[in-house]
Design a protein around this motif. Structure first.
Motif, PDB file in Angstrom:
ATOM      1  N   MET A   3       0.914  -1.783  -0.283  1.00  0.00           N
ATOM      2  CA  MET A   3       0.217   0.582   0.055  1.00  0.00           C
ATOM      3  C   MET A   3       0.960   1.411   0.095  1.00  0.00           C
ATOM      4  N   LYS A   4       0.482   2.500  -0.711  1.00  0.00           N
ATOM      5  CA  LYS A   4       1.778   3.350  -0.967  1.00  0.00           C
ATOM      6  C   LYS A   4       1.080   3.766   1.138  1.00  0.00           C
ATOM      7  N   ARG A   5       2.110   4.476   0.627  1.00  0.00           N
ATOM      8  CA  ARG A   5       2.650   5.492   2.370  1.00  0.00           C
ATOM      9  C   ARG A   5       1.667   6.822   2.127  1.00  0.00           C
ATOM     10  N   ASN A   6       0.669   7.210   1.285  1.00  0.00           N
ATOM     11  CA  ASN A   6       0.527   8.644   1.233  1.00  0.00           C
ATOM     12  C   ASN A   6      -0.400   8.820   1.436  1.00  0.00           C
ATOM     13  N   LEU A  10      -9.622   9.653   1.869  1.00  0.00           N
ATOM     14  CA  LEU A  10     -10.251   9.516   0.613  1.00  0.00           C
ATOM     15  C   LEU A  10     -10.089   8.913  -0.600  1.00  0.00           C
ATOM     16  N   SER A  11      -8.347   8.572  -0.812  1.00  0.00           N
ATOM     17  CA  SER A  11      -8.029   8.070  -1.278  1.00  0.00           C
ATOM     18  C   SER A  11      -8.273   6.063  -0.938  1.00  0.00           C
ATOM     19  N   ALA A  12      -8.429   5.873   0.149  1.00  0.00           N
ATOM     20  CA  ALA A  12      -8.914   4.284   0.438  1.00  0.00           C
ATOM     21  C   ALA A  12     -10.135   4.232   0.230  1.00  0.00           C
ATOM     22  N   ILE A  13     -11.063   5.020   0.268  1.00  0.00           N
ATOM     23  CA  ILE A  13     -12.441   4.662  -0.265  1.00  0.00           C
ATOM     24  C   ILE A  13     -12.733   4.547  -1.756  1.00  0.00           C
ATOM     25  N   GLU A  14     -11.727   5.857  -2.348  1.00  0.00           N
ATOM     26  CA  GLU A  14     -11.575   5.706  -3.935  1.00  0.00           C
ATOM     27  C   GLU A  14     -11.413   3.999  -3.990  1.00  0.00           C
ATOM     28  N   GLN A  15     -10.342   3.638  -3.609  1.00  0.00           N
ATOM     29  CA  GLN A  15     -10.271   2.635  -3.774  1.00  0.00           C
ATOM     30  C   GLN A  15     -11.016   1.200  -3.590  1.00  0.00           C
ATOM     31  N   ILE A  16     -11.210   1.453  -2.700  1.00  0.00           N
ATOM     32  CA  ILE A  16     -12.907   0.444  -2.419  1.00  0.00           C
ATOM     33  C   ILE A  16     -14.204   0.580  -3.150  1.00  0.00           C
ATOM     34  N   PHE A  29     -14.665  -8.924  -3.697  1.00  0.00           N
ATOM     35  CA  PHE A  29     -14.130  -8.757  -3.275  1.00  0.00           C
ATOM     36  C   PHE A  29     -13.701  -7.376  -2.073  1.00  0.00           C
ATOM     37  N   PHE A  30     -13.767  -8.494  -1.283  1.00  0.00           N
ATOM     38  CA  PHE A  30     -13.619  -7.912  -0.263  1.00  0.00           C
ATOM     39  C   PHE A  30     -12.130  -8.575   0.218  1.00  0.00           C
ATOM     40  N   ARG A  31     -11.824  -9.999  -0.646  1.00  0.00           N
ATOM     41  CA  ARG A  31     -10.163 -10.265  -0.460  1.00  0.00           C
ATOM     42  C   ARG A  31      -9.579  -8.382  -1.082  1.00  0.00           C
ATOM     43  N   LYS A  32     -10.011  -8.687  -2.628  1.00  0.00           N
ATOM     44  CA  LYS A  32      -9.065  -7.432  -2.744  1.00  0.00           C
ATOM     45  C   LYS A  32      -8.881  -6.206  -2.646  1.00  0.00           C
ATOM     46  N   ALA A  33      -9.960  -5.549  -1.740  1.00  0.00           N
ATOM     47  CA  ALA A  33      -9.964  -4.003  -1.090  1.00  0.00           C
ATOM     48  C   ALA A  33      -9.998  -4.664   0.003  1.00  0.00           C
ATOM     49  N   ASP A  34      -9.068  -5.885   0.816  1.00  0.00           N
ATOM     50  CA  ASP A  34      -9.121  -5.830   2.427  1.00  0.00           C
ATOM     51  C   ASP A  34      -7.559  -4.447   3.352  1.00  0.00           C
ATOM     52  N   ARG A  35      -6.703  -4.219   2.180  1.00  0.00           N
ATOM     53  CA  ARG A  35      -5.915  -3.586   2.800  1.00  0.00           C
ATOM     54  C   ARG A  35      -6.516  -2.043   2.827  1.00  0.00           C
ATOM     55  N   TYR A  36      -7.139  -1.936   2.054  1.00  0.00           N
ATOM     56  CA  TYR A  36      -8.177  -0.608   1.946  1.00  0.00           C
ATOM     57  C   TYR A  36      -9.143  -0.225   3.366  1.00  0.00           C
ATOM     58  N   MET A  53     -19.415   0.458   3.682  1.00  0.00           N
ATOM     59  CA  MET A  53     -20.984   1.218   3.341  1.00  0.00           C
ATOM     60  C   MET A  53     -20.863   2.468   3.231  1.00  0.00           C
ATOM     61  N   MET A  54     -19.412   3.134   4.447  1.00  0.00           N
ATOM     62  CA  MET A  54     -19.379   3.984   4.386  1.00  0.00           C
ATOM     63  C   MET A  54     -18.339   4.828   2.910  1.00  0.00           C
ATOM     64  N   ALA A  55     -18.314   3.979   2.862  1.00  0.00           N
ATOM     65  CA  ALA A  55     -17.351   4.325   1.482  1.00  0.00           C
ATOM     66  C   ALA A  55     -18.230   5.086   0.263  1.00  0.00           C
ATOM     67  N   LEU A  56     -18.861   3.626   0.051  1.00  0.00           N
ATOM     68  CA  LEU A  56     -20.148   3.970  -0.770  1.00  0.00           C
ATOM     69  C   LEU A  56     -21.206   5.211  -0.406  1.00  0.00           C
ATOM     70  N   PHE A  57     -21.282   5.785   0.364  1.00  0.00           N
ATOM     71  CA  PHE A  57     -22.225   6.923   0.879  1.00  0.00           C
ATOM     72  C   PHE A  57     -21.330   8.323   0.406  1.00  0.00           C
ATOM     73  N   ILE A  58     -19.973   8.471   0.434  1.00  0.00           N
ATOM     74  CA  ILE A  58     -19.328   9.036   0.726  1.00  0.00           C
ATOM     75  C   ILE A  58     -18.918   9.200  -1.154  1.00  0.00           C
ATOM     76  N   ASP A  59     -18.908   8.093  -1.867  1.00  0.00           N
ATOM     77  CA  ASP A  59     -19.093   8.198  -3.301  1.00  0.00           C
ATOM     78  C   ASP A  59     -20.273   8.913  -4.096  1.00  0.00           C
ATOM     79  N   HIS A  60     -21.674   9.638  -3.087  1.00  0.00           N
ATOM     80  CA  HIS A  60     -22.263   9.572  -3.818  1.00  0.00           C
ATOM     81  C   HIS A  60     -22.793  10.236  -2.770  1.00  0.00           C
TER      82      HIS A  60
END
Length: 549
Positions: A3-6, A10-16, A29-36, A53-60
């Motif tokens: 995972m990138k150090r920076n 928001l970037s983690a939510i974007e990846q999710i 999906f949960f396996r691929k996005a586990d780190r984020y 769920m929080m990531a989905l809400f932020i995206d909308h």
């Protein structure tokens, strides 16, 4: 891949969100996005499912009308898949990370701007600490909660939870302690808090049903509460915490306010001007607004009015009232002013009120009587209930005035069969009972005392008969009302016309209007005589009726 150090929220939510597209929230999906997901979960102290769920809400978060179907389109899944995560969404709402609006079966969500601002700073959002508030600060927070409820962003249950949490955090406040001392159930306590909010934040003492309806999710619950408020059985009414407003001398059952006692008990920590003697008094005649008038009586009436006026002076009234109570006597001052029309009965009440600084609750008799069986009795009872409430509010006891009371103090119907007769007997029984227990000042005026029931006669402590004025009194009235008259002109008019004060005032008004329109008359006696003849037209016509024999 490391995972990138920076990485940030928001970037983690974007990846999710990117990895969630068309995934149906599968295990892959949960396996691929586990780190984020893990980063967001640790940062916000959420579970993995809540973090997604929080990531989905932020995206909308660019809209205030987020629906579950929005997620289904992104994820490529059916609604039932998202329903499995509703308990996680509820946690996000409770943490105030999202807000929900429920309008019937239509549910939408939005992300508060303060949450977005915290995430932009890569910070965990924490709800405001509401402990240690002043009473005024508490009501600022209460207003915010009711705004959310009014916008359907909180359920009734969530509203009650927030209020209780607010109270728990501020248990040191006297307002909180007093509210809880009533030991009300949840629905009734929330109604009390709503009444408090409307009074403190909106200065609202005319609260209608439509101001309250938004509080309840369940329409059946609201209907039951509304019915109990209508018929006076609602607990806040029974406990004298709220009361009906008055209109035209009797209670308006569709309008409510907090009682003066409740305001004193609940809001002692607030400096509210409406808590003291300057409280709203739209339902009474204010003593300071009564115009001064000079009245003329014969010596006997003057003596009785002067004695009554002295008794109604506040210092004397309190002394006599307390002495009567100590000796076991009825302490109410009940007075009857009777006599011919226009002799100054009502105006005397007004001037006594002005002189002793007492407001007047004037009862409109015609509006008391209702075509609906049982309504009239309720109306008259509510008059006395309203008067008792006003007495409690005022440091100076007001006057309860039954003007032109002929219709309600006449002889009771013996063996009443008709519904109207039974109703009138019931009204009279209520008044007689209330006069027995009255702690205040009641004055009734009537033109027809000869038909008064003996039970009423016994209950009036003071009875003053207003006679037609003597010649001397009539001369004083003419001189007072038309100063331009000379002494000999005053004597001519006073001798020629046996008028009451009301009749002389009518003629004086007629004369003043004519002067404004046409200028002063060259022959004042002739002009006034014509007005006098018109004034007694009914009397002259009366003498003409009949047959010559």
């Amino acid at each position: 891949m490391a995972m990138k150090r920076n990485i940030d929220l928001l970037s983690a939510i974007e990846q999710i969100v990117e990895k969630a597209k068309d995934s149906g929230l599968s295990s892959e999906f949960f396996r691929k996005a586990d780190r984020y997901i893990k980063y967001v979960a640790e940062k916000l102290e959420l579970t993995k499912e809540q973090s997604v769920m929080m990531a989905l809400f932020i995206d909308h978060s660019d809209t205030t009308d987020i629906t579950i179907s929005c997620f289904c389109k992104l994820l490529g899944c059916r609604t039932t898949r998202i329903i499995r995560y509703m308990s996680d969404i509820d946690v996000l709402e409770k943490r105030e990370l999202i807000r929900c609006s429920r309008d019937g079966n239509h549910i939408t969500y939005r992300v508060p701007i303060e949450v977005i601002e915290a995430f932009k700073k890569n910070e965990k959002f924490t709800a405001k600490d509401c402990s240690g508030l002043s009473c005024l600060e508490l009501f600022v927070e209460i207003e915010k909660i009711f705004e959310l409820r009014d916008n359907k962003e909180l359920t009734f249950s969530a509203t009650a939870d927030k209020i209780q949490h607010l109270f728990d955090c501020n248990a040191q406040l006297l307002y909180v302690q007093k509210v809880r001392s009533y030991k009300l159930d949840e629905e009734d306590e929330m109604m009390l808090v709503l009444f408090s909010h409307l009074f403190v934040n909106n200065s609202d003492d005319g609260i209608m049903f439509h101001d309250l309806e938004f509080l309840y999710d369940n329409k059946c619950t609201w209907r039951l509460i509304k019915t109990s408020m209508n018929n006076g059985t609602f607990i806040l009414l029974r406990e004298n915490i709220i009361e009906n407003n008055c209109s035209d001398g009797f209670v308006d059952r569709s309008s409510f306010r907090m009682t003066a006692k409740a305001k004193r008990d609940l809001f002692s920590e607030l400096n509210l001007s409406l808590m003291n003697e300057e409280e709203k008094r739209n339902d009474v005649i204010k003593h300071e607004e009564i115009t001064h008038k000079k009245l003329f009586y014969d010596d006997n009436i003057s003596r009785q009015i002067a004695e009554l006026g002295k008794l109604l002076e506040e210092s004397e009234y309190k002394k006599v009232n307390s002495r009567m109570k100590a000796n076991g006597f009825r302490c109410g001052f009940t007075c009857l002013f009777y006599g011919a029309p226009g002799t100054g009965k009502t105006e005397t009440v007004m001037q006594l009120a002005r002189q002793t600084k007492r407001d007047i609750l004037q009862v409109n008799i015609s509006q008391i009587k209702s075509m609906w069986v049982g309504e009239s009795e309720k109306n008259i009872q509510m008059v006395f209930d309203a008067y008792r409430s006003i007495v409690k509010e005022r440091s100076i006891t007001p006057i309860l005035l039954f003007n032109e009371a002929d219709a309600i103090i006449s002889k009771r119907h013996t063996g009443a069969e008709r519904a109207v007769d039974k109703m009138e007997n019931a009204i009279q029984n209520i008044i007689l009972q209330e006069m027995e227990s009255l702690d205040g000042i009641l004055i009734a005026t009537t033109n027809l005392v000869q038909n008064m029931d003996k039970a009423f006669e016994r209950r009036f402590l003071y009875k003053i008969k207003f006679e037609k004025p003597t010649i001397e009194a009539r001369m004083n009235m003419w001189h007072e009302m038309i100063p331009a008259l000379k002494d000999d002109e005053v004597r001519i008019l006073a001798t020629r016309y046996n008028f009451s004060g009301g009749q002389v005032e009518n003629i004086a008004r007629h004369y003043t209007i004519a002067n404004i329109l046409h200028g002063e008359s060259e022959n004042i006696i002739e002009e006034l005589s014509s007005y006098c003849d018109s004034e007694r037209l009914d009397e002259k016509e009366h003498h003409k009726i009949g047959f010559n024999v």
